[in-house]
Write a protein that holds these residues in place. Structure first.
Motif, mmCIF file in Angstrom:
data_model
loop_
_atom_site.group_PDB
_atom_site.id
_atom_site.type_symbol
_atom_site.label_atom_id
_atom_site.label_comp_id
_atom_site.label_asym_id
_atom_site.label_seq_id
_atom_site.Cartn_x
_atom_site.Cartn_y
_atom_site.Cartn_z
ATOM 1 N N LEU A 1 -5.599 5.954 -12.268
ATOM 2 C CA LEU A 1 -5.589 4.668 -12.472
ATOM 3 C C LEU A 1 -4.204 4.315 -12.635
ATOM 4 O O LEU A 1 -3.658 4.595 -13.925
ATOM 5 N N LEU A 2 -3.541 3.517 -11.827
ATOM 6 C CA LEU A 2 -2.231 3.433 -12.108
ATOM 7 C C LEU A 2 -1.903 1.763 -11.909
ATOM 8 O O LEU A 2 -2.236 1.216 -11.076
ATOM 9 N N ASP A 3 -1.132 1.415 -13.090
ATOM 10 C CA ASP A 3 -0.693 0.050 -13.268
ATOM 11 C C ASP A 3 0.453 0.039 -12.283
ATOM 12 O O ASP A 3 1.325 0.688 -12.186
ATOM 13 N N VAL A 4 0.425 -1.196 -11.547
ATOM 14 C CA VAL A 4 1.259 -1.772 -10.631
ATOM 15 C C VAL A 4 2.886 -1.898 -11.289
ATOM 16 O O VAL A 4 3.726 -1.445 -10.884
ATOM 17 N N LEU B 1 -6.012 7.121 -5.722
ATOM 18 C CA LEU B 1 -5.161 6.369 -6.555
ATOM 19 C C LEU B 1 -5.810 5.030 -6.473
ATOM 20 O O LEU B 1 -6.241 4.395 -5.580
ATOM 21 N N LEU B 2 -6.147 4.515 -7.849
ATOM 22 C CA LEU B 2 -6.703 3.318 -7.966
ATOM 23 C C LEU B 2 -5.612 2.306 -8.740
ATOM 24 O O LEU B 2 -5.211 2.632 -9.909
ATOM 25 N N PHE B 3 -5.008 1.475 -8.061
ATOM 26 C CA PHE B 3 -4.221 0.652 -8.556
ATOM 27 C C PHE B 3 -4.669 -0.492 -9.395
ATOM 28 O O PHE B 3 -5.778 -1.076 -9.070
ATOM 29 N N PHE C 1 -0.772 -4.698 1.450
ATOM 30 C CA PHE C 1 -0.224 -3.733 2.449
ATOM 31 C C PHE C 1 0.804 -2.665 1.578
ATOM 32 O O PHE C 1 0.692 -1.305 2.169
ATOM 33 N N MET C 2 1.627 -3.167 0.651
ATOM 34 C CA MET C 2 2.405 -2.123 0.135
ATOM 35 C C MET C 2 1.626 -0.858 -0.634
ATOM 36 O O MET C 2 1.856 0.001 -0.640
ATOM 37 N N GLY C 3 0.525 -1.335 -1.374
ATOM 38 C CA GLY C 3 -0.197 -0.496 -1.950
ATOM 39 C C GLY C 3 -1.066 0.398 -1.175
ATOM 40 O O GLY C 3 -0.932 1.506 -1.438
ATOM 41 N N ASP D 1 -7.679 1.860 -3.764
ATOM 42 C CA ASP D 1 -8.668 0.649 -3.941
ATOM 43 C C ASP D 1 -7.662 0.008 -4.993
ATOM 44 O O ASP D 1 -6.678 0.434 -5.536
ATOM 45 N N TYR D 2 -7.904 -1.358 -5.214
ATOM 46 C CA TYR D 2 -7.554 -2.163 -6.329
ATOM 47 C C TYR D 2 -8.354 -2.530 -7.399
ATOM 48 O O TYR D 2 -9.532 -2.764 -7.023
ATOM 49 N N ILE D 3 -7.948 -2.602 -8.503
ATOM 50 C CA ILE D 3 -8.814 -3.543 -9.510
ATOM 51 C C ILE D 3 -7.972 -4.581 -10.102
ATOM 52 O O ILE D 3 -6.790 -4.220 -10.671
ATOM 53 N N LEU D 4 -8.377 -5.624 -9.851
ATOM 54 C CA LEU D 4 -7.574 -6.834 -11.020
ATOM 55 C C LEU D 4 -7.815 -6.721 -12.250
ATOM 56 O O LEU D 4 -9.024 -6.864 -12.813
#
Length: 195
Positions: free
Chosen positions: A58-61, A86-88, A100-102, A109-112
């Protein structure tokens, strides 16, 4: 393959420069069979990735120094870590360029932020489930390989003495004949028959 600190536990890497975010994520996803490792920078995360295997990251952007995108690029470039999901985690609005960059650097995937605890936990548990299945497949492949070696040995060796049998002799003899023909050489053979 690096061993986990505790063989029964599954490693999960959390990367965020803010300790309060790491604690919040840990509180949500924590389970008895998870070993949660926290890194406060991309550089620190990369060091942990050299030492341990992880089910997911789990990776902070947005982080000072090496941001999440830069860290992800290195993770995906390394042979040992390129398949780790990787989960951003981001507070950014998900505009199409950001998304797109991610995905282009390897995000699954992304988590907001602020994140929904149920969704976060479900995604992490899903990645861990995939990791467990992968580990079982690797284990089963190793068992099959061992059984194949045993069958191969049984086919070419006497069961009682373990000495190579007639089938093994025929295979080796055919190999020698072919090599001799190619090299245009002769060879000698002595045959002993013992009862």
């Amino acid at each position: 393959m690096a061993m986990m600190p505790n063989d029964e536990k599954i490693n999960i890497l959390l990367v965020d420069d803010r300790p309060e975010n790491l604690l919040a994520i840990e509180a949500i996803i924590e389970r008895e069979d998870y070993n949660i490792i926290k890194a406060y920078s991309g550089e620190e995360a990369l060091k942990y990735l050299l030492k341990y295997d992880f089910a997911t990251i789990l990776l902070d952007v947005q982080m000072p120094g090496m941001d999440g995108f830069g860290t992800a690029k290195i993770i995906k470039a390394r042979e040992k870590t390129k398949t780790i999901p990787l989960l951003f985690i981001t507070a950014n609005n998900l505009d199409s360029e950001h998304v797109f960059m991610g995905y282009s650097v390897g995000a699954i995937d992304y988590i907001l932020k602020p994140f929904d605890p149920i969704i976060l936990k479900a995604k992490v548990d899903g990645f861990v489930g995939i990791y467990k299945m992968k580990q079982q497949l690797i284990q089963q492949a190793e068992i099959l390989e061992q059984k194949n070696r045993e069958i191969q040995h049984m086919a070419y060796h006497d069961g009682l003495t373990g000495i190579p049998n007639r089938r093994y002799l025929n295979v080796q003899l055919e190999k020698l004949l072919n090599e001799s023909k190619k090299a245009n050489q002769t060879f000698g053979m002595m045959y002993l028959d013992m009862d």
